[in-house]
Design a protein around this motif. Structure first.
Motif, PDB file in Angstrom:
ATOM      1  N   ASP A  23       0.831  -1.211   0.000  1.00  0.00           N
ATOM      2  CA  ASP A  23       0.000   0.000   0.000  1.00  0.00           C
ATOM      3  C   ASP A  23       0.861   1.255   0.000  1.00  0.00           C
ATOM      4  N   MET A  24       1.911   1.235   0.794  1.00  0.00           N
ATOM      5  CA  MET A  24       2.804   2.394   0.853  1.00  0.00           C
ATOM      6  C   MET A  24       3.452   2.645  -0.506  1.00  0.00           C
ATOM      7  N   LEU A  25       3.865   1.577  -1.171  1.00  0.00           N
ATOM      8  CA  LEU A  25       4.492   1.722  -2.474  1.00  0.00           C
ATOM      9  C   LEU A  25       3.488   2.144  -3.544  1.00  0.00           C
ATOM     10  N   ALA A  26       2.268   1.641  -3.458  1.00  0.00           N
ATOM     11  CA  ALA A  26       1.231   2.051  -4.406  1.00  0.00           C
ATOM     12  C   ALA A  26       0.990   3.556  -4.307  1.00  0.00           C
ATOM     13  N   LEU A  27       1.085   4.073  -3.094  1.00  0.00           N
ATOM     14  CA  LEU A  27       0.876   5.501  -2.858  1.00  0.00           C
ATOM     15  C   LEU A  27       2.007   6.339  -3.437  1.00  0.00           C
ATOM     16  N   THR A  28       3.209   5.784  -3.476  1.00  0.00           N
ATOM     17  CA  THR A  28       4.379   6.567  -3.876  1.00  0.00           C
ATOM     18  C   THR A  28       4.796   6.373  -5.331  1.00  0.00           C
ATOM     19  N   VAL A  39      -6.014  10.466  -6.389  1.00  0.00           N
ATOM     20  CA  VAL A  39      -7.035   9.646  -5.717  1.00  0.00           C
ATOM     21  C   VAL A  39      -6.424   8.876  -4.545  1.00  0.00           C
ATOM     22  N   LEU A  40      -5.267   8.266  -4.751  1.00  0.00           N
ATOM     23  CA  LEU A  40      -4.632   7.478  -3.692  1.00  0.00           C
ATOM     24  C   LEU A  40      -4.200   8.351  -2.526  1.00  0.00           C
ATOM     25  N   LEU A  41      -3.665   9.534  -2.806  1.00  0.00           N
ATOM     26  CA  LEU A  41      -3.246  10.438  -1.735  1.00  0.00           C
ATOM     27  C   LEU A  41      -4.437  10.916  -0.909  1.00  0.00           C
ATOM     28  N   GLY A  88      -4.111  -3.623   1.759  1.00  0.00           N
ATOM     29  CA  GLY A  88      -4.479  -4.135   0.448  1.00  0.00           C
ATOM     30  C   GLY A  88      -5.379  -3.209  -0.351  1.00  0.00           C
ATOM     31  N   LEU A  89      -5.997  -2.233   0.306  1.00  0.00           N
ATOM     32  CA  LEU A  89      -6.943  -1.365  -0.396  1.00  0.00           C
ATOM     33  C   LEU A  89      -6.236  -0.508  -1.446  1.00  0.00           C
ATOM     34  N   LEU A  90      -5.208   0.233  -1.049  1.00  0.00           N
ATOM     35  CA  LEU A  90      -4.525   1.100  -2.004  1.00  0.00           C
ATOM     36  C   LEU A  90      -3.813   0.289  -3.085  1.00  0.00           C
TER      37      LEU A  90
END
Length: 292
Positions: A135-140, A206-208, A221-223
């Motif tokens: 999730d953290m990586l998906a955000l970045t 959207v993710l931020l 798992g959501l992001l």
């Protein structure tokens, strides 16, 4: 049509001992994208309130260690993905050229798989919650996608199909020469900018918003699911106006479809995006809160 802006792919170049060294926009996009992702990841793990039970998935030091693993995953996976997905026959006959990444040829889906493997191994080694790390990586990741696709435009590569829309761009070089029905320069979809806007700017925003405004990081798992699905849907849609790699285009297959029957089918980019969409929707469903 819009005339392609005169932007050099090289930021600057220098001659040393008879050898020319150049800094390209594409390389700079990789570097800056990774640095922005690292900066954002550090800020996220330092805000305990964003995480479930106010317990960040890892420390700032571990984020820095993970960065090295990700860089290796991006480069190795991106190159091997291009070799296996797009030109396996050529590289089977020219094995020595596989590690020559400076000649060009990187696949997002390959780099993505390389990062997935690197994250999985890193999480196992340090006993971390895999989906929270993901999730953290998906955000970045979206900032790097935004910069990467923008530099694809600067390099006049990965251009779109011919169009008569007013924002069509007259790309130089091979893009102009590949216009089968045009007597002169033809306009093409600036598909690189479409991808930059959808996969980078829109998806990243959207993710931020979900992470900082709606506590999305508290649902492992959501992001990750939204990133998978968001990227897959965006790429699948843009493939309809993106020119496929030249080796897919033949006289009997002018659309460059990797899977074709009766004039209809899917490009390689669409085939690789379908599993991402499926996995993304599955992760989103699994992350939904369930009643006791």
């Amino acid at each position: 049509m819009i005339t392609f802006p005169q932007i050099s792919p090289e930021i600057f170049s220098v001659q040393l001992f008879g050898i020319e060294f150049a800094l390209r926009w594409y390389a700079m996009a990789y570097v800056v994208g990774i640095l922005i992702g690292w900066w954002l990841a550090v800020r996220v793990v330092r805000r305990a309130r964003l995480w479930r039970n106010e317990t960040p998935v890892m420390t700032s030091t571990q984020v820095e260690d993970l960065l090295t693993w990700i860089i290796i995953g991006v480069i190795a996976g991106g190159r091997l993905g291009y070799v296996l997905f797009y030109q396996p026959a050529y590289y089977l006959a020219h094995l020595i050229e596989i590690p020559m990444i400076w000649t060009g040829g990187m696949s997002f889906h390959g780099g993505f798989l390389g990062v997935c493997l690197a994250v999985f191994l890193f999480a196992c080694k340090h006993g971390l919650v895999l989906w929270s790390v993901a999730d953290m990586l998906a955000l970045t990741t979206p900032p790097a996608l935004l910069l990467g696709r923008t530099t694809n435009f600067i390099n006049a590569e990965l251009w779109g199909r011919q169009t008569d829309l007013p924002w069509g761009v007259a790309f130089p070089g091979d893009a102009a020469q590949a216009c089968a029905t045009a007597a002169g320069p033809c306009a093409r979809h600036p598909s690189q900018l479409y991808e930059a806007g959808l996969e980078g700017l829109l998806l990243g925003t959207v993710l931020l918003v979900l992470a900082f405004g709606f506590g999305a990081l508290k649902r492992p798992g959501l992001l990750t699911g939204l990133f998978f699905a968001g990227y897959g849907i965006s790429r699948f849609a843009i493939e309809f106006v993106r020119q496929p790699d030249a080796h897919f285009v033949t006289e009997g297959n002018p659309l460059g479809l990797a899977l074709e029957s009766g004039g209809y089918g899917l490009t390689m980019g669409q085939l690789l995006s379908i599993p991402m969409i499926f996995v993304g929707l599955t992760l989103w469903a699994m992350s939904r809160p369930r009643q006791q």
